[in-house]
Design a protein around this motif. Structure first.
Motif, PDB file in Angstrom:
ATOM      1  N   ARG A 107       0.473  -1.030  -0.085  1.00  0.00           N
ATOM      2  CA  ARG A 107      -0.153   0.293   0.055  1.00  0.00           C
ATOM      3  C   ARG A 107       0.814   1.358  -0.177  1.00  0.00           C
ATOM      4  NH1 ARG A 107      -1.955   3.673   4.666  1.00  0.00           N
ATOM      5  NH2 ARG A 107      -3.332   4.623   4.476  1.00  0.00           N
ATOM      6  N   LEU A 108       0.543   1.967  -0.700  1.00  0.00           N
ATOM      7  CA  LEU A 108       1.244   3.953  -0.903  1.00  0.00           C
ATOM      8  C   LEU A 108       0.098   4.742  -0.592  1.00  0.00           C
ATOM      9  CD1 LEU A 108       3.123   3.116  -3.939  1.00  0.00           C
ATOM     10  CD2 LEU A 108       3.984   2.761  -1.640  1.00  0.00           C
ATOM     11  N   ASN A 109       0.270   4.726   0.415  1.00  0.00           N
ATOM     12  CA  ASN A 109      -0.714   5.941   0.624  1.00  0.00           C
ATOM     13  C   ASN A 109      -0.529   7.753   0.041  1.00  0.00           C
ATOM     14  OD1 ASN A 109      -2.206   8.187   2.799  1.00  0.00           O
ATOM     15  ND2 ASN A 109      -1.051   7.583   4.664  1.00  0.00           N
ATOM     16  N   CYS A 110      -1.433   8.002  -0.324  1.00  0.00           N
ATOM     17  CA  CYS A 110      -1.470   9.477  -1.088  1.00  0.00           C
ATOM     18  C   CYS A 110      -1.716  10.466  -0.721  1.00  0.00           C
ATOM     19  CB  CYS A 110      -2.015   9.841  -2.814  1.00  0.00           C
ATOM     20  SG  CYS A 110      -1.856   7.345  -3.491  1.00  0.00           S
ATOM     21  N   SER A 111      -1.411  10.371   0.885  1.00  0.00           N
ATOM     22  CA  SER A 111      -1.163  11.159   1.752  1.00  0.00           C
ATOM     23  C   SER A 111      -0.139  11.895   1.960  1.00  0.00           C
ATOM     24  CB  SER A 111      -2.478  11.170   3.360  1.00  0.00           C
ATOM     25  OG  SER A 111      -3.997  10.348   3.161  1.00  0.00           O
ATOM     26  N   HIS A 112       0.882  10.518   1.763  1.00  0.00           N
ATOM     27  CA  HIS A 112       2.360  11.096   2.265  1.00  0.00           C
ATOM     28  C   HIS A 112       2.757  11.182   0.900  1.00  0.00           C
ATOM     29  CE1 HIS A 112       1.296  11.526   6.373  1.00  0.00           C
ATOM     30  NE2 HIS A 112       0.509  10.573   6.290  1.00  0.00           N
ATOM     31  N   PHE A 113       2.367  11.535  -0.416  1.00  0.00           N
ATOM     32  CA  PHE A 113       2.470  11.236  -1.811  1.00  0.00           C
ATOM     33  C   PHE A 113       4.601  11.688  -1.698  1.00  0.00           C
ATOM     34  CE2 PHE A 113       3.423  12.042  -6.083  1.00  0.00           C
ATOM     35  CZ  PHE A 113       2.916  10.381  -6.874  1.00  0.00           C
ATOM     36  N   ASN A 114       5.479  10.830  -2.658  1.00  0.00           N
ATOM     37  CA  ASN A 114       6.480  11.481  -2.319  1.00  0.00           C
ATOM     38  C   ASN A 114       6.823  10.566  -4.193  1.00  0.00           C
ATOM     39  OD1 ASN A 114       9.326  10.598  -2.591  1.00  0.00           O
ATOM     40  ND2 ASN A 114       9.767  12.303  -1.251  1.00  0.00           N
ATOM     41  N   LYS A 115       7.119  11.539  -4.869  1.00  0.00           N
ATOM     42  CA  LYS A 115       6.354  10.320  -6.770  1.00  0.00           C
ATOM     43  C   LYS A 115       8.014   9.949  -6.639  1.00  0.00           C
ATOM     44  CE  LYS A 115       6.383  11.597 -11.757  1.00  0.00           C
ATOM     45  NZ  LYS A 115       7.720  10.714 -11.838  1.00  0.00           N
ATOM     46  N   ASP A 116       9.287   9.952  -6.057  1.00  0.00           N
ATOM     47  CA  ASP A 116      10.414   9.372  -6.484  1.00  0.00           C
ATOM     48  C   ASP A 116      10.900   8.292  -5.494  1.00  0.00           C
ATOM     49  OD1 ASP A 116      10.859  11.135  -8.609  1.00  0.00           O
ATOM     50  OD2 ASP A 116      12.680  12.214  -6.704  1.00  0.00           O
ATOM     51  N   ASP A 117       9.649   8.494  -3.871  1.00  0.00           N
ATOM     52  CA  ASP A 117       9.962   6.930  -3.181  1.00  0.00           C
ATOM     53  C   ASP A 117       9.096   5.989  -3.510  1.00  0.00           C
ATOM     54  OD1 ASP A 117      11.952   8.238  -1.580  1.00  0.00           O
ATOM     55  OD2 ASP A 117      10.407   8.673  -0.319  1.00  0.00           O
ATOM     56  N   PHE A 118       7.823   7.168  -4.508  1.00  0.00           N
ATOM     57  CA  PHE A 118       6.362   5.452  -5.059  1.00  0.00           C
ATOM     58  C   PHE A 118       6.866   4.774  -6.171  1.00  0.00           C
ATOM     59  CE2 PHE A 118       1.899   7.159  -3.220  1.00  0.00           C
ATOM     60  CZ  PHE A 118       2.964   7.269  -1.433  1.00  0.00           C
ATOM     61  N   GLU A 119       7.902   5.452  -6.830  1.00  0.00           N
ATOM     62  CA  GLU A 119       7.930   4.272  -8.380  1.00  0.00           C
ATOM     63  C   GLU A 119       9.274   3.535  -7.550  1.00  0.00           C
ATOM     64  OE1 GLU A 119       7.623   8.074 -11.563  1.00  0.00           O
ATOM     65  OE2 GLU A 119       9.414   8.127 -10.514  1.00  0.00           O
ATOM     66  N   LYS A 120      10.388   3.732  -7.019  1.00  0.00           N
ATOM     67  CA  LYS A 120      11.300   3.167  -6.306  1.00  0.00           C
ATOM     68  C   LYS A 120      10.734   2.120  -5.107  1.00  0.00           C
ATOM     69  CE  LYS A 120      15.360   3.346  -2.768  1.00  0.00           C
ATOM     70  NZ  LYS A 120      16.415   3.903  -2.377  1.00  0.00           N
ATOM     71  N   VAL A 121       9.337   1.890  -4.713  1.00  0.00           N
ATOM     72  CA  VAL A 121       9.071   0.552  -3.978  1.00  0.00           C
ATOM     73  C   VAL A 121       8.282   0.374  -5.314  1.00  0.00           C
ATOM     74  CG1 VAL A 121       6.902   0.737  -2.339  1.00  0.00           C
ATOM     75  CG2 VAL A 121       8.483   1.937  -2.226  1.00  0.00           C
ATOM     76  N   ILE A 122       7.123   0.740  -6.128  1.00  0.00           N
ATOM     77  CA  ILE A 122       6.465   0.069  -6.935  1.00  0.00           C
ATOM     78  C   ILE A 122       7.822  -1.161  -8.023  1.00  0.00           C
ATOM     79  CG2 ILE A 122       5.783  -0.084  -9.474  1.00  0.00           C
ATOM     80  CD1 ILE A 122       4.348   2.480  -8.038  1.00  0.00           C
TER      81      ILE A 122
END
Length: 342
Positions: A29-44
């Motif tokens: 789960r990626l919580n968009c209330s704490h969105f960070n594009k670079d971190d999210f892309e890295k996790v995915i």
């Protein structure tokens, strides 16, 4: 049975993701209330490298009231101190000098919303900070701190008596839906769903791509639970978000409301996930408590389809051990009670 892990500062590294997945996590789960594009892309990317069929859940912010990103300071507030809550529009119109003289806390709503509401109390951070209303005038809420703490941008707020704006999808949610589409996520979950229209708005955005996604609803208000059957017409899975249901409904009613919701969801042959307040003791590095274990047992016994770990895995001290413990509890109680695998 699903185990959903929220990824945050404590679990963003690839080796920790690997351990979480091997320990039983099947949805990230990626919580968009704490969105960070670079971190999210890295996790995915890292998650898919580790397990190609791992599910990625993008959890939208929804209509949650939060401390605005416009807040210029981080405040520590103390019991009996007086502070002022206001709309973003008012906050952005006042001078730097006025901000120094009073502690103004901007919320991500308009002044007119405050003016037309009958707000009787405010709480923050899953009811761990509380404020008494002294007065409401011209869109400004004067409040006394009952239980203090740290106030910074993005903190979730619960305002009793707030009149909601007409049904809408925020610009931020639209941007995050685009992110989900561009980054091959496969579950989009809307937070604070209170009617089927909240889901229909998302389906209208993704249109021809909707077959590529599961659309879930996170229900965490009294109104949402009252309208659960209507919501089930548009989704096959509901997450019950207890972190906000407790301050929204009160702890006594929250317990009965969640059971009512589970029964209605199962009666309609849909899936239900229980979120938050699962293993808070382990979030702090302690052993699970007997009430936490009893709660997990009871949820399994009435047929829930999974659990969502929030702070336990995003900021918790022992995220891997927490997932392993939850997995072992699920396996033990499903075997003990002869429940069928879903």
């Amino acid at each position: 049975m699903n185990i959903i892990a929220t990824i945050g500062p404590k679990t963003i590294d690839k080796w920790i993701l690997k351990e979480l997945i091997e320990s039983g996590v099947d949805i990230i789960r990626l919580n968009c209330s704490h969105f960070n594009k670079d971190d999210f892309e890295k996790v995915i990317k890292n998650s898919k490298d580790l397990k190609s069929n791992l599910h990625i859940l993008i959890d939208l912010s929804g209509k949650k009231v939060r401390v605005s990103k416009s807040l210029k300071y981080i405040y520590k507030v103390y019991n009996n101190q007086e502070i002022y809550f206001c709309g973003e529009d008012f906050y952005n119109s006042i001078s730097f000098k006025e901000l120094k003289e009073r502690k103004y806390i901007p919320l991500n709503i308009k002044s007119r919303t405050i003016e037309k509401s009958n707000i009787s109390s405010i709480s923050m951070k899953d009811n761990t900070m509380n404020f008494e209303i002294i007065s409401v005038k011209d869109g400004i809420i004067k409040a006394r701190v009952i239980k203090g703490g740290i106030i910074r941008e993005g903190k979730g707020c619960n305002l009793s008596g707030l009149v909601e704006e007409k049904n809408y999808l925020s610009k931020r949610d639209v941007e995050n839906i685009s992110f989900a589409i561009d980054n091959n996520a496969d579950i989009i979950c809307q937070s604070f769903v209170e009617s089927s229209n909240d889901i229909i708005l998302i389906k209208n955005i993704i249109k021809d791509k909707k077959d590529n996604f599961k659309i879930w609803a996170k229900v965490e208000t009294v109104k949402g639970i009252e309208n659960i059957v209507d919501i089930l017409n548009e989704v096959d899975t509901v997450i019950i978000g207890r972190g906000d249901l407790v301050p929204e409904a009160g702890i006594l009613d929250a317990v009965s409301l969640q059971i009512d919701a589970i029964k209605k969801i199962k009666e309609n042959n849909k899936k239900v996930i229980i979120a938050t307040h699962l293993l808070n003791s382990m979030k702090n590095g302690h052993l699970a408590t007997l009430p936490e274990i009893e709660s997990i047992y009871n949820f399994i016994n009435i047929g829930v389809d999974g659990f969502l770990l929030a702070g336990e895995t995003s900021i918790g001290k022992v995220p891997i051990q927490t997932v392993k413990f939850l997995k072992s509890a699920i396996e033990h109680y499903k075997k003990t009670d002869n429940n069928e695998e879903i």
